[in-house]
Scaffold this active site. Structure first.
Site, mmCIF file in Angstrom:
data_model
loop_
_atom_site.group_PDB
_atom_site.id
_atom_site.type_symbol
_atom_site.label_atom_id
_atom_site.label_comp_id
_atom_site.label_asym_id
_atom_site.label_seq_id
_atom_site.Cartn_x
_atom_site.Cartn_y
_atom_site.Cartn_z
ATOM 1 N N HIS A 20 43.080 10.896 84.294
ATOM 2 C CA HIS A 20 44.294 10.851 84.753
ATOM 3 C C HIS A 20 45.076 12.403 84.957
ATOM 4 O O HIS A 20 44.714 13.087 84.348
ATOM 5 C CB HIS A 20 45.324 10.170 83.645
ATOM 6 C CG HIS A 20 46.571 9.509 83.991
ATOM 7 N ND1 HIS A 20 47.684 10.265 84.286
ATOM 8 C CD2 HIS A 20 47.081 8.097 84.347
ATOM 9 C CE1 HIS A 20 48.647 9.677 84.715
ATOM 10 N NE2 HIS A 20 48.386 8.200 84.690
ATOM 11 N N ASP A 31 42.695 10.669 75.143
ATOM 12 C CA ASP A 31 43.889 10.068 75.789
ATOM 13 C C ASP A 31 43.712 8.751 75.657
ATOM 14 O O ASP A 31 42.586 8.292 76.348
ATOM 15 C CB ASP A 31 44.012 10.675 77.419
ATOM 16 C CG ASP A 31 44.769 9.782 78.155
ATOM 17 O OD1 ASP A 31 45.483 8.739 77.693
ATOM 18 O OD2 ASP A 31 45.164 10.082 79.344
ATOM 19 N N GLN A 37 44.911 4.182 77.560
ATOM 20 C CA GLN A 37 44.338 2.874 78.401
ATOM 21 C C GLN A 37 43.375 2.025 77.533
ATOM 22 O O GLN A 37 42.883 1.129 77.885
ATOM 23 C CB GLN A 37 43.228 3.444 79.757
ATOM 24 C CG GLN A 37 43.220 2.370 80.731
ATOM 25 C CD GLN A 37 44.593 1.973 81.266
ATOM 26 O OE1 GLN A 37 44.756 0.724 81.416
ATOM 27 N NE2 GLN A 37 45.450 2.815 81.703
ATOM 28 N N LYS A 57 52.164 0.312 77.573
ATOM 29 C CA LYS A 57 51.025 -0.235 77.944
ATOM 30 C C LYS A 57 50.172 -1.111 76.893
ATOM 31 O O LYS A 57 49.242 -1.930 77.117
ATOM 32 C CB LYS A 57 49.925 0.882 78.090
ATOM 33 C CG LYS A 57 50.154 1.568 79.667
ATOM 34 C CD LYS A 57 49.228 2.463 79.999
ATOM 35 C CE LYS A 57 49.740 3.244 81.246
ATOM 36 N NZ LYS A 57 49.021 4.363 81.615
ATOM 37 N N CYS A 69 46.734 8.074 90.126
ATOM 38 C CA CYS A 69 47.012 9.303 89.282
ATOM 39 C C CYS A 69 45.423 10.071 88.992
ATOM 40 O O CYS A 69 45.475 10.509 87.771
ATOM 41 C CB CYS A 69 47.852 9.213 88.006
ATOM 42 S SG CYS A 69 49.392 8.712 88.392
HETATM 43 C C1 LIG Z 1 48.997 5.658 81.778
HETATM 44 C C2 LIG Z 1 48.226 6.853 81.270
HETATM 45 C C3 LIG Z 1 48.650 7.863 81.337
HETATM 46 C C4 LIG Z 1 50.121 8.278 81.372
HETATM 47 O O1 LIG Z 1 50.815 7.519 80.491
HETATM 48 P P1 LIG Z 1 52.467 7.956 80.588
HETATM 49 O O2 LIG Z 1 52.819 6.659 79.633
HETATM 50 O O3 LIG Z 1 52.950 7.897 81.946
HETATM 51 O O4 LIG Z 1 52.811 8.870 79.725
HETATM 52 C C5 LIG Z 1 47.716 8.912 80.914
HETATM 53 N N1 LIG Z 1 46.254 8.504 80.657
HETATM 54 C C6 LIG Z 1 45.799 7.425 81.300
HETATM 55 C C7 LIG Z 1 44.435 7.135 80.983
HETATM 56 C C8 LIG Z 1 46.689 6.578 81.397
HETATM 57 O O5 LIG Z 1 46.208 5.204 81.787
#
Ligand SMILES: *Cc1c(COP(=O)(O)O)cnc(C)c1O
Length: 431
Positions: free
Chosen positions: A148, A225, A228, A251, A389
């Site tokens: 992302h 990260d 997801q 999420k 993104c």
């Molecule tokens: C949604 C997402 C982000 C960004 O999350 P925010 O809540 O907008 O800060 C970063 N990495 C991944 C893999 C995502 O799915």
């Protein structure tokens, strides 16, 4: 029915402790009951029942979580960590209880290793900023091709500031990372490796256990990260032995504007604060300020108090359904939707790894994804179109973007049927 991928199972404590057959899980799981928890799922869009398939962008909010927001503002609203008065103490207790809940859920060793942030992006920037003071020229940091933008740009900025070099683990046609290439990228100059647990654009579950082990062998830190992953599986941070892990509440059935950064105590002690302000200090004079202990060192200013507390409520809600149940049911949806969509001529799915979660990125031959998305919207079906993104992934496939349908545990096969019908209709209208 295929169970969830092994890499996910390994992290799913409950599954290891009490293996359940698919049948047993479904005996306890009634999707129609669960849908009643989500008021928004009964609304109409463009005159049609809403089919919400944009869960990878943000999840919907159950009544239990909405109630927790109302309860906080109705009964406890006050600033925390400061007041001697009752409301302030109660709000502080609730906020700290949420931190503990997050700690327990992700199995962190200490609650002060959980920093409440505004979300994944904030957590990544906090760490990237902190590493500015630790990296020097000739140091190397490694990212994956599946990221992302929020896990690319802060690191590019870090490299500009420090002169460190950014290297990229390449991906293959299936949307998987090429591990032998990762092995080659690792050197004694590698200081940091950062990648997502699960790709938001393709749904691929990355082999993070392998990556963490290999990175640690050359003394590099690893940031995962988890934005997801956390809606689908329950990572065990101590078992993973990861250095940093970031996620967003919105999420995982929680509110926007709040998230968590996990950092190993030794790292959080070593890194400098990100922002200065109230809450994060021990003592301030014009000559010198000393910083507060963890976690407050990284929590300058009045935080999203309601958000933090309600993040805890969202975690409670998801655990009441159970991550083993969620993973099994969503996998069923994924397999069904994949088969149904592939029955449409000229439809191509991007991201075909055997280890993936319930995300399907696809295109219709010769048709722009945006046009398909617009027609689906007219039918009440919410999907995402574009680069998600993750432009480097789109560049890899040489496409402008995809249509992405991402499923949650409150979606149904009937909704998938509606999507498939909608895609067929779009194809007829646009071809
Ligand atoms: C949604 C997402 C982000 C960004 O999350 P925010 O809540 O907008 O800060 C970063 N990495 C991944 C893999 C995502 O799915």
């Amino acid at each position: 029915m295929k169970l969830i991928p092994l890499s996910a199972v390994a992290l799913c404590e409950e599954l290891q402790q009490m293996p359940q057959s698919g049948l047993e899980i479904f005996a306890m799981f009634n999707v129609n009951d669960i849908r009643k928890d989500f008021p928004i799922l009964s609304r109409k869009v463009n005159g049609k029942p809403l089919v919400y398939f944009d869960n990878a962008a943000t999840s919907q909010t159950p009544q239990q979580v909405i109630d927790a927001i109302v309860d906080y503002y109705s009964n406890y609203n006050a600033n925390i960590h400061r007041g001697v008065h009752t409301l302030s103490q109660e709000a502080t207790d609730l906020y700290e209880a949420a931190r503990k809940k997050i700690q327990t859920h992700f199995n962190a060793k200490f609650s002060h290793e959980i920093i409440l942030t505004s979300g994944t992006t904030h957590g990544i920037n906090l760490i990237a900023n902190g590493f500015s003071s630790l990296l020097k020229k000739d140091d190397e940091i490694i990212v994956s091709a599946l990221e992302h933008h929020s896990n690319i740009v802060p690191w590019q900025m870090l490299c500009e500031r420090t002169g460190a070099t950014l290297k990229v683990i390449p991906m293959n046609e299936q949307g998987e990372l090429v591990m032998p290439e990762f092995d080659k990228l690792l050197t004694s100059n590698t200081k940091l490796v950062f990648l997502n647990h699960i790709s938001n654009a393709l749904g691929t579950i990355n082999p993070i256990e392998y990556i963490i082990e290999k990175a640690h062998a050359v003394d590099a830190a690893v940031l995962i990260d988890g934005a997801q992953a956390t809606p689908h599986i329950k990572p065990d941070l101590q078992a993973l032995d990861v250095d940093f892990y970031v996620a967003s509440a919105h999420k995982m059935c929680g509110p926007t504007g709040v998230g968590m950064l996990y950092g190993k105590e030794k790292w959080l002690k070593k890194l400098p604060p990100y922002q200065g302000g109230g809450e994060m200090i021990a003592e301030v004079t014009f000559e010198k300020t000393t910083y507060a202990d963890l976690p407050h060192k990284f929590e300058a200013g009045t935080p999203n108090i309601a958000g933090g507390i309600v993040f805890g409520a969202a975690i409670d809600y998801m655990n009441s359904i159970g991550f083993d149940t969620i993973a099994t049911y969503e996998n069923e949806l994924l397999e069904y939707a994949t088969a149904q969509l592939l029955s449409i001529d000229g439809l191509k799915i991007y991201g075909t790894s055997k280890t993936k979660t319930s995300v399907i990125s696809f295109n219709l031959e010769g048709i722009h994804p945006y046009d398909v998305g617009a027609i689906l919207d007219k039918l009440g079906i919410a999907v995402r179109t574009g680069h998600h993104c993750a432009q480097p992934i789109m560049d890899f496939y040489k496409i402008p973007g995809t249509i992405r349908a991402s499923f949650a545990f409150y979606n149904t096969k009937e909704e998938i049927d509606a999507l498939v019908e909608g895609v067929k209709k779009a194809k007829m209208m646009l071809a």
